[in-house]
Structure formats: C-alpha cells, structure tokens
Motif scaffolding. Sequence first.
Motif, mmCIF file in Angstrom:
data_model
loop_
_atom_site.group_PDB
_atom_site.id
_atom_site.type_symbol
_atom_site.label_atom_id
_atom_site.label_comp_id
_atom_site.label_asym_id
_atom_site.label_seq_id
_atom_site.Cartn_x
_atom_site.Cartn_y
_atom_site.Cartn_z
ATOM 1 N N ALA A 84 0.816 -1.214 0.000
ATOM 2 C CA ALA A 84 0.000 0.000 0.000
ATOM 3 C C ALA A 84 0.847 1.261 0.000
ATOM 4 C CB ALA A 84 -0.915 0.003 1.226
ATOM 5 N N GLU A 85 0.294 2.305 -0.546
ATOM 6 C CA GLU A 85 0.787 3.678 -0.494
ATOM 7 C C GLU A 85 1.926 4.000 -1.451
ATOM 8 O OE1 GLU A 85 -0.531 5.749 3.380
ATOM 9 O OE2 GLU A 85 1.256 4.586 3.894
ATOM 10 N N ARG A 86 2.374 3.023 -2.256
ATOM 11 C CA ARG A 86 3.426 3.386 -3.220
ATOM 12 C C ARG A 86 3.422 2.556 -4.496
ATOM 13 N NH1 ARG A 86 4.293 -0.540 0.932
ATOM 14 N NH2 ARG A 86 6.389 -1.391 0.911
ATOM 15 N N MET A 87 2.534 1.576 -4.637
ATOM 16 C CA MET A 87 2.538 0.749 -5.848
ATOM 17 C C MET A 87 1.537 1.271 -6.866
ATOM 18 S SD MET A 87 2.119 -3.369 -6.339
ATOM 19 C CE MET A 87 2.349 -4.064 -7.993
ATOM 20 N N LYS A 88 1.941 1.264 -8.135
ATOM 21 C CA LYS A 88 1.051 1.667 -9.213
ATOM 22 C C LYS A 88 -0.151 0.732 -9.301
ATOM 23 C CE LYS A 88 4.548 3.697 -12.322
ATOM 24 N NZ LYS A 88 5.204 3.552 -13.640
ATOM 25 N N PHE A 89 -1.242 1.297 -9.803
ATOM 26 C CA PHE A 89 -2.494 0.545 -9.858
ATOM 27 C C PHE A 89 -2.476 -0.560 -10.916
ATOM 28 C CE2 PHE A 89 -6.969 0.204 -11.372
ATOM 29 C CZ PHE A 89 -7.523 -0.304 -10.212
ATOM 30 N N MET A 90 -2.075 -0.245 -12.150
ATOM 31 C CA MET A 90 -2.144 -1.219 -13.234
ATOM 32 C C MET A 90 -1.216 -2.426 -13.022
ATOM 33 S SD MET A 90 -4.630 -0.155 -14.922
ATOM 34 C CE MET A 90 -4.563 -1.365 -16.239
ATOM 35 N N PRO A 91 0.031 -2.236 -12.600
ATOM 36 C CA PRO A 91 0.858 -3.413 -12.312
ATOM 37 C C PRO A 91 0.272 -4.294 -11.206
ATOM 38 C CG PRO A 91 2.234 -1.479 -12.550
ATOM 39 C CD PRO A 91 0.819 -0.994 -12.530
ATOM 40 N N TYR A 92 -0.433 -3.665 -10.252
ATOM 41 C CA TYR A 92 -1.068 -4.483 -9.219
ATOM 42 C C TYR A 92 -2.126 -5.390 -9.830
ATOM 43 C CZ TYR A 92 -3.525 -6.235 -5.235
ATOM 44 O OH TYR A 92 -4.106 -7.103 -4.344
ATOM 45 N N LEU A 93 -2.846 -4.902 -10.837
ATOM 46 C CA LEU A 93 -3.839 -5.741 -11.500
ATOM 47 C C LEU A 93 -3.195 -6.957 -12.146
ATOM 48 C CD1 LEU A 93 -5.719 -3.325 -10.979
ATOM 49 C CD2 LEU A 93 -6.598 -3.593 -13.300
ATOM 50 N N VAL A 94 -2.011 -6.762 -12.691
ATOM 51 C CA VAL A 94 -1.286 -7.892 -13.282
ATOM 52 C C VAL A 94 -0.967 -8.922 -12.206
ATOM 53 C CG1 VAL A 94 0.802 -8.617 -14.490
ATOM 54 C CG2 VAL A 94 -0.314 -6.459 -15.114
ATOM 55 N N PHE A 95 -0.470 -8.442 -11.061
ATOM 56 C CA PHE A 95 -0.182 -9.368 -9.966
ATOM 57 C C PHE A 95 -1.437 -10.110 -9.539
ATOM 58 C CE2 PHE A 95 -0.779 -10.046 -5.432
ATOM 59 C CZ PHE A 95 0.105 -11.096 -5.234
ATOM 60 N N SER A 96 -2.538 -9.390 -9.360
ATOM 61 C CA SER A 96 -3.781 -10.013 -8.905
ATOM 62 C C SER A 96 -4.219 -11.121 -9.852
ATOM 63 C CB SER A 96 -4.882 -8.951 -8.781
ATOM 64 O OG SER A 96 -6.079 -9.519 -8.284
ATOM 65 N N LEU A 97 -4.087 -10.866 -11.144
ATOM 66 C CA LEU A 97 -4.455 -11.870 -12.141
ATOM 67 C C LEU A 97 -3.554 -13.097 -12.045
ATOM 68 C CD1 LEU A 97 -6.143 -12.690 -14.619
ATOM 69 C CD2 LEU A 97 -4.455 -11.518 -16.039
ATOM 70 N N VAL A 98 -2.254 -12.887 -11.978
ATOM 71 C CA VAL A 98 -1.304 -14.004 -11.928
ATOM 72 C C VAL A 98 -1.448 -14.777 -10.611
ATOM 73 C CG1 VAL A 98 1.139 -14.642 -11.922
ATOM 74 C CG2 VAL A 98 0.311 -12.876 -13.490
ATOM 75 N N ALA A 99 -1.676 -14.064 -9.525
ATOM 76 C CA ALA A 99 -1.804 -14.718 -8.220
ATOM 77 C C ALA A 99 -2.987 -15.667 -8.188
ATOM 78 C CB ALA A 99 -1.939 -13.671 -7.120
ATOM 79 N N THR A 100 -4.131 -15.232 -8.721
ATOM 80 C CA THR A 100 -5.337 -16.054 -8.680
ATOM 81 C C THR A 100 -5.387 -17.091 -9.796
ATOM 82 O OG1 THR A 100 -6.471 -14.295 -9.918
ATOM 83 C CG2 THR A 100 -6.739 -14.316 -7.518
ATOM 84 N N ALA A 101 -4.700 -16.818 -10.888
ATOM 85 C CA ALA A 101 -4.707 -17.744 -12.019
ATOM 86 C C ALA A 101 -3.616 -18.790 -11.931
ATOM 87 C CB ALA A 101 -4.565 -16.975 -13.335
ATOM 88 N N ALA A 102 -2.525 -18.534 -11.166
ATOM 89 C CA ALA A 102 -1.406 -19.467 -11.166
ATOM 90 C C ALA A 102 -0.750 -19.666 -9.800
ATOM 91 C CB ALA A 102 -0.347 -19.013 -12.175
ATOM 92 N N ILE A 103 -0.367 -18.580 -9.105
ATOM 93 C CA ILE A 103 0.426 -18.737 -7.875
ATOM 94 C C ILE A 103 -0.355 -19.490 -6.803
ATOM 95 C CG2 ILE A 103 1.614 -17.537 -6.011
ATOM 96 C CD1 ILE A 103 2.237 -15.279 -7.980
#
Length: 436
Positions: free
Chosen positions: A122-141
Amino acid sequence: MELSIHSLATGIDTVWVLLCAALVFLMEGGFAALEAGFVRSKNALNIIMKVLMDCTVGILGYFALGFALMYGIDKAGIIGWSGFFLKGDMEYLGLKIPVYAYWLFQAAFAIAMATIVSGAVAERMKFMPYLVFSLVATAAIYPIAGHWVWSSGGWLYKLGMLDFAGSAVVHSLGGWASLAAVLVLGPRTGKFGKDGSIHVLPGHNLPLAALGAFLLWFGWFGFNPGSTLSGLDMNIARIAVNTNLSAAAGGTIAAIYTAVKWGKADPSMAINGALGGLVAITAGCAFVEPISAIVMGGIAGMLVVFAVPFFDRLRADDPVGAIAVHGVCGTFGTIAVGVFAENGGLLYGGGFGLLGVQTLGVVAVSVWGFAATYALFAFLKATIGIRVSVEEEIEGLDMSEHGITAYNDLECNPLAAISPVPSIGTLPVAKHRLAE
C-alpha cells in the motif's frame, strides 16, 4: 420432484457451501476496511480499489485458469491440466455438491490470498501493475500451491499434509508473497531515515480498521467451518468454537503484552493479534481440541507483536502487518498441527512424522509464494514499472492514480486539514516499539 434422503442431503450441503462462500467473499469488505484504516487518508481510496480489483480481475483469472490448474487431472503431483473455464467432466473430483458451488467457495479463497499482498504494498505501488499481480496470483500462484496440498493428485496431499482451511495455502503463501513484493518495491518515502531510524507513518482511521477486523472475524466462520463442504458434518460446531477461541486468545495476549511492556494497550497490535490467532488456527481447526486452539492463538498473538518490529528492522515496509499476521502466523499454525493434532500430533503420541510433513509442506508453499512473486515483481519493475514517483506518493495515490480523494470534504474544512491524525497504534506505544 420426489425428494430422497440423498437429494435432501445434497441440497443442504449445497446451501451450506454457498452461504459460506458468501461469508468468505464478505471478508474482502473486511480487508478493504482494515487496510484503508491502516493507511493515510490520501491513499484510502486507492487501497480499496486494489481490493475491489482482486474481486473482479481475480475472479476472472480463477475462472479461466486457476481452478483447472488447482483441481485438474494430474499424474505428477505438481499442476492440474483440465477443467479450464469450468468445462469438461469433473466427476473425478468426487464432490457431493455441484462443481459450481465448490468453484465459488474456492474463488473466494483465491482472491483472499491476493488481497493479503495489497495491504503490504500500500501507499506506493502503481495501480495497473497491481492488476497484473492479482491476475497471476489467482490464475497461477495460488492454484499451484493449492494443487500440491488440496488436490488428491498433489504431492503434499499424498504425503499426508493437513491444512484444513488454508493456514499454508492461503495465509502463509500470501504472507511470504507480501515479503517478496515489498522487498522489490522498496519502502515508502520517509519510512526509514538515512541514519537507520524507523519513522511512524500513522494510519488515518483505527476505528475503520477495527471494523474491518470484525468483518474478517465474522467471515472466518465461513472460511473454516465451510471447508467441511457439508452442513451435515457435526464437526462444524467444534471448528467454529476453535476458530473463535484462537482469535480471542490472540487478541487478548497482544493487548495485555503491549499494555504491560509499554504502559498502554496498542490497538493495532490487538487487532492484528486477533487476526493472527484466526490465521494460525485455520490449518488445524478441525483436528485440535479447544484448549489447543487457545494455546495456538495466544502464541500467534505474541508472534505478531514480535514480528512487526522485526520486519521493520529488516526495512521490509508493510503498512498493515500482513507479513507478520499471515506469513509468520500462517507458518506457525501449519507447523503447530504436527504438535497439537489429536490424531498424529507430537503431544498426542504421534511422533515426529506429521510434524515433519507439516514443516516440509509449509516451507515448500512459502518458498513457492516468495519466489514466484519476487520473479513477477522484478519482471514488472524492469518493464512497465511498479512504483509511483516520489511526487505522486507525496500527493497521495487517490489523486495520482484515480483523480479523486476518499474524503473530498477535507478541501472545504480547514480545521480537518490541520487536525492531528491518529496513529496505527498510539504514538507513545509506537515510539517505544520502534525504539527496541
């Protein structure tokens, strides 16, 4: 339609799982409130948006790929390869409820794992790259770790690892993924001084954070008892009692310890202590006695108090304590099953066999979560970038990322703009804590 005992039982179980899925999904509201309260007001809307995107992007990712990788047919014990987009015959799962109900329950778990990381960055990460993480986390990790432990073909499942509702698969995985993320991302501007000092960056609304904790606690009655997948399983009552007792012990120990040590009970530690107790009991809630749940929860509450300043000293800046609550307590709770389980636990004459399996399992899941997240964040950092500029961070991510603030009336209230904001823990307590 003529009802039979079998169809009635199936109907009860289906309704039970759907109800518990809704409770687990409600935990996202708890995460949103908790994390928003623990960050500064200028970032409150941004963190809520990230949690919301876990619920949108994450659910789509788990539908398209995640469920198949987690529960698909597999002979090697590593990853599933069938059931993409919930297509195909899934009779091999042996479910007594519709696969759609089971998917909905598991999808809520998947997004919970991703949301753990949202608070840490929180408080320093860009929004769009976080969406990429969220997708990869739920789809693979998350699905790959889940396959190892919960799929009948998974290698840890075959070894006999016990993780009833996810101390390892959800919480330890998410906690150590959080550590990897913050190490790549770096600390917030002003968190650490050049002389090595640690500065308190107080959250703006502890009552909101407490409300989030209450919602999470409430949702845990779906998280743990719901993992029976049956409303006819009489063990659901003990699972619920164990869940409640562990949370109560964690919050009590954290509050009392901080009151004795620093002269004032630290609200943030009490909140996270209760959550630590919930995380710790999640693996063993179906396998331990109530008195063991109290002991496990109490230890977890103490671990939170020690772990938060420990990671600060490592310069791993985690605004909400996700690494301590989920990583440390999830790891402890998984290993503790090998000690306290009535069937196979060390204290019940089971020897070191189960304890060894539990330790191996949680280490494997944690290393996977850390390594996969570190690689993903490093890749995103080298390509599209993951961090906002210093100017945007100072302005606040609400404005820089979304063009609107969470509290627009502050602009019309000059007194609100200069009023002191509450800390993520009372400032006297925080100063003592950080001085250690």
